[in-house]
Design a protein around this motif. Structure first.
Motif, mmCIF file in Angstrom:
data_model
loop_
_atom_site.group_PDB
_atom_site.id
_atom_site.type_symbol
_atom_site.label_atom_id
_atom_site.label_comp_id
_atom_site.label_asym_id
_atom_site.label_seq_id
_atom_site.Cartn_x
_atom_site.Cartn_y
_atom_site.Cartn_z
ATOM 1 N N SER A 132 0.833 -1.200 0.000
ATOM 2 C CA SER A 132 0.000 0.000 0.000
ATOM 3 C C SER A 132 0.869 1.252 0.000
ATOM 4 N N GLU A 133 0.312 2.339 -0.483
ATOM 5 C CA GLU A 133 1.053 3.598 -0.477
ATOM 6 C C GLU A 133 1.342 4.040 0.953
ATOM 7 N N ARG A 134 0.403 3.799 1.836
ATOM 8 C CA ARG A 134 0.612 4.177 3.232
ATOM 9 C C ARG A 134 1.835 3.466 3.809
ATOM 10 N N PHE A 135 1.983 2.178 3.492
ATOM 11 C CA PHE A 135 3.132 1.418 3.973
ATOM 12 C C PHE A 135 4.428 1.978 3.388
ATOM 13 N N ILE A 136 4.439 2.205 2.079
ATOM 14 C CA ILE A 136 5.650 2.679 1.404
ATOM 15 C C ILE A 136 6.083 4.030 1.961
ATOM 16 N N ARG A 137 5.132 4.939 2.088
ATOM 17 C CA ARG A 137 5.468 6.261 2.632
ATOM 18 C C ARG A 137 5.985 6.134 4.064
#
Length: 310
Positions: A132-137
């Motif tokens: 997920s983008e949240r994880f990557i960020r």
């Protein structure tokens, strides 16, 4: 008489106050062991053992493999020792903690805090392009905290890739396995193979001129690592890109799946020209922290683009 070339230390071997348990990993420049100290605490120990230069002799002593390699072997050992000394001054939750460094067996050892978890590379393989983008960020915002601290101490990582980003069991990232000593050695001696990782190494790392390396070099590795989180593999190698660039931008590959903000950051970090990459880790971090709309208007994109060059 020499034993098998580059043989690792055996389980049970006592290295000062540390007991070797097993080999964890082996690279072209070193061997890493899991060990316990005199108090029973688990540590990781990195041994200077360049595959093309060193040879473990009888009695566990490491020597240069031949007279011609002696000067290079010793210079590499000096770089490794100085890197350990510099890293020992850094105490940051997102940078591997160096607890001790010493000379033994005619080589150098670096003792590090042992962390439980898995590498980002392993995590990518398990999730198979479903990060997920949240994880990557979240991972890279914290990782940039550690990298900023490293740069503050006038050090570079120079080997940023998912395999060198460790995720603790609580999800927080740790920078591992610095390649500064390797890069210095490979850049100053033509007989030593460069220690960069294709796809993650910046174009300037292919040149034998360490004066061209800087924080911008690590920024490229950050971009390539984020790209790998989305793709599951590394981008096209920089040396090949310099001849014929076939890299499709993140904005084209994942439009609509991830925010334009994240995709724009990745593309900027992967610029071949160092001056076109983000010029500040802090600014890059602030952009990743931003909560821009998934599909921002042109004016917002222009603002993001400008902020990355401050």
């Amino acid at each position: 008489m020499a034993v098998a070339k580059n043989q690792a230390l055996s389980p049970g071997y006592m290295l000062l106050n540390y007991r070797i348990e097993q080999q964890i990993s082996r690279g072209g420049f070193s061997i890493v062991y899991r060990a316990t100290d005199q108090y029973g605490e688990i540590v990781a120990i990195k041994e200077y053992m360049p595959a093309t230069l060193g040879l473990r002799m009888e009695g566990d002593i490491i020597r240069a493999s031949c007279v011609e390699n002696l000067t290079t072997f010793r210079y590499g050992m000096k770089c490794f020792f100085e890197e350990g000394k510099a890293l020992a001054r850094i105490d940051h939750p997102n940078v591997v903690r160096v607890l001790n460094f010493f000379r033994a067996n005619e080589t150098v050892y670096m003792v590090m805090r042992y962390e439980n978890g898995r590498t980002l590379q392993q995590h990518i393989q398990i999730k198979q392009d479903k990060l997920s983008e949240r994880f990557i960020r979240g991972v890279f915002i914290r990782l940039l905290n550690g990298l900023r601290e490293v740069h503050t101490h006038r050090l570079l990582h120079l080997d940023l890739k998912p395999a060198n980003i460790y995720l603790r069991t609580n999800g927080t990232p740790v920078l591992l396995d610095f390649g500064a000593a390797q890069q210095t050695l490979s850049s100053t001696n033509g007989r030593f193979s460069p220690m960069y990782t294709p796809g993650f190494a910046a174009p300037e790392q292919y040149q034998r001129d360490i004066s061209k390396l800087g924080p911008w070099t690590d920024v490229y590795g950050i971009g390539a690592s984020m790209f790998a989180c989305l793709a599951g593999f590394a981008p096209q190698a920089a040396d090949a890109r310099m001849k014929e660039d076939h890299l499709i931008t993140a904005r084209k590959l994942w439009a609509g799946r991830y925010s334009n903000t994240l995709l724009h950051v990745i593309d900027r970090c992967l610029e071949l020209d160092p001056m076109r990459r983000p010029q500040s880790l802090l600014t890059l971090q602030k952009v990743l922290l931003s909560t821009a709309d998934e599909k921002p208007k042109a004016g917002i994109l222009s603002s993001i683009r400008n902020s990355l060059f401050r």
